[in-house]
Design a protein around this motif. Structure first.
Motif: not given
Ligand SMILES: CC(C)(COP(=O)(O)OP(=O)(O)OC[C@H]1O[C@@H](n2cnc3c(N)ncnc32)[C@H](O)[C@@H]1OP(=O)(O)O)[C@@H](O)C(=O)NCCC(=O)NCCS
Length: 174
Positions: A77-88
């Motif tokens: 969930r958090f360890g990929t380049p596509s992750y952004d906490p603004r998207g959660i």
């Protein structure tokens, strides 16, 4: 697991923001707060809370099987380049996390990873409200479309997306 995923997409320009914003207002009027992981803080404790919520909701996904252990979830969930906490997007009833809608950022599109609402809160428009709130992140990404994919037996999720204007996808590579 099925190999006949239902692939859906929504053109950002076609999204009827004004109409679906009514779901956001309804949530707020009922005392449900909509926020993001970025806003509450992307902390170890909040990652654990998201994991517990995701795990509980994912139990209702057809053929989902056993959920990831926490360490694997963190990596995926958090360890990929596509992750952004603004998207959660997180929906809260007081201090209780009752819903999530996770969207990641990719080249040319955003992807709805997981939307889930705790069983006792379903049928109140909360998933539509969270995904509408999450369109702010999609616009921030500057991408023209949002994609998602579902198990064909996941009637509620497919109906929810179609209600928001998602249509059958023209891509097949996910
Ligand atoms: C799918 C899910 C997120 C829907 O959340 P929800 O907050 O109950 O959905 P909403 O109340 O916003 O419903 C919005 C629309 O979706 C459709 N819908 C929702 N639940 C439905 C159901 N059980 N059957 C048919 N349609 C349904 C309806 O069109 C509904 O609009 P309406 O109430 O005006 O008819 C929820 O059922 C859930 O958490 N399921 C388990 C996790 C999951 O499968 N997630 C999707 C995979 S990522």
């Amino acid at each position: 697991m099925t190999d006949r995923w239902v692939r859906l997409q929504l053109a950002v320009d076609a999204f009827d923001e004004e109409r679906f914003d009514a779901y956001v207002r309804k949530c707020r009027a009922e005392g449900i707060t909509l926020t993001t992981l970025a806003a509450v803080g992307d902390t170890p404790g909040h990652r654990r809370a998201l994991y517990e919520l995701n795990k509980e909701c994912a139990a209702d996904i057809p053929e989902r099987g056993e959920f990831f252990p926490f360490d694997e979830y963190v990596e995926r969930r958090f360890g990929t380049p596509s992750y952004d906490p603004r998207g959660i997007v997180i929906a809260q009833d007081g201090d209780t996390w009752i819903g999530m809608a996770a969207t990641s950022r990719h080249d040319g599109f955003a992807f709805n990873e997981m939307t889930g609402v705790r069983a006792g809160y379903r049928g109140r428009g909360i998933s539509v409200a969270m995904k509408t709130f999450g369109m702010g992140f999609v616009r921030l990404c500057g991408v023209p479309e949002v994609r998602t994919l579902h198990h064909p037996a996941n009637v509620s999720a497919i109906a929810m997306n179609r209600a928001m204007g998602y249509v059958d996808a023209t891509w097949t590579d996910l």
